[in-house]
Scaffold this active site. Sequence first.
Site, PDB file in Angstrom:
ATOM      1  N   HIS A   1      82.933  59.718  45.009  1.00  0.00           N
ATOM      2  CA  HIS A   1      83.897  60.597  45.667  1.00  0.00           C
ATOM      3  C   HIS A   1      84.430  59.973  46.945  1.00  0.00           C
ATOM      4  CE1 HIS A   1      85.750  64.135  47.413  1.00  0.00           C
ATOM      5  NE2 HIS A   1      85.684  64.684  46.227  1.00  0.00           N
TER       6      HIS A   1
ATOM      7  N   GLU B   1      79.400  68.948  50.018  1.00  0.00           N
ATOM      8  CA  GLU B   1      78.804  67.926  49.163  1.00  0.00           C
ATOM      9  C   GLU B   1      78.276  66.795  50.033  1.00  0.00           C
ATOM     10  OE1 GLU B   1      82.182  67.164  46.746  1.00  0.00           O
ATOM     11  OE2 GLU B   1      83.178  65.918  48.226  1.00  0.00           O
TER      12      GLU B   1
END
Length: 286
Positions: free
Chosen positions: A247, A209
């Site tokens: 995140h 990611e």
Amino acid sequence: MSILLDRKTRVCLQGITGPMGRFQAEEMRSYGTDLVAGVSPGRGGDSIAGVPIFDTMEKAVRATGAEMTIMFLAAARVKDAIFEAISAGIRSIVCVAEFMPVHDMVVIKRRVSESKVRLIGPNCSGIITPGEAKVGFYSAEVAVPGDVGVIAKSGTLSYIALLELKRRGIGTSTVVGIGGDEIKGMDFADCLELFNDDPATRAVLMIGEVGGRDEEVAAEYVRRHGKKPVVAFIAGRTIPPGRAIGHAGAFIIGSKGTYGSKVTALREAGVRVAETVEHIPDLLIS
């Protein structure tokens, strides 16, 4: 074969008397994991799901020969639990805890490095070698035996990808959730090295990611040392430049850590990059 975990691996569970620890002990045992001990201070002599409980890691390792531990503990208790496991002689530690203090992880990382212990996590989904053993949140519903090794930052994304592989008749040798925190134990490159030497693994899938440089470091490892086909999926393709996301590991510094920088590095290293989860099986089959 597999990496890190198989049906012969003797596993201990720290925090076995908590609600999640108790539930996971039953899940692990029913799956086939050789769960030989649990640790909970003050509960030594009790048992849960047929697993004997010890007051300390030292007693658990001495009595059972445990070599791996998984901990279901609050973040505030993790540092002491990891240090206790290392002192007891444990060789592999799986930590699923979220919200780990950065300062604690800096100290833990140094101690783990000095001790030559393998740390998986924190903030990860654990490990599963389908059909043999599991520690953490993976299950037979998403992971079936096969010859593709999987390394994933995101638990949720890995479940979706594994279900897509299963739907297309592709199974996995071992699935390792490394977690998405910026400071953690094993990374993509560490796992790629193990899969390189695993005869049961034909190819490797990396699920990454945006944020951090793990994927770019892994690309360099593949370029220099890769022996097997590697496919990657990087989440975050449609995130607008400059958009803040939440995140824990999603730090972008300059031109590094972006979706584009990761994909470019991986492709230049010969890694095939899927633009969607549904595209992953096609790249692993062809």
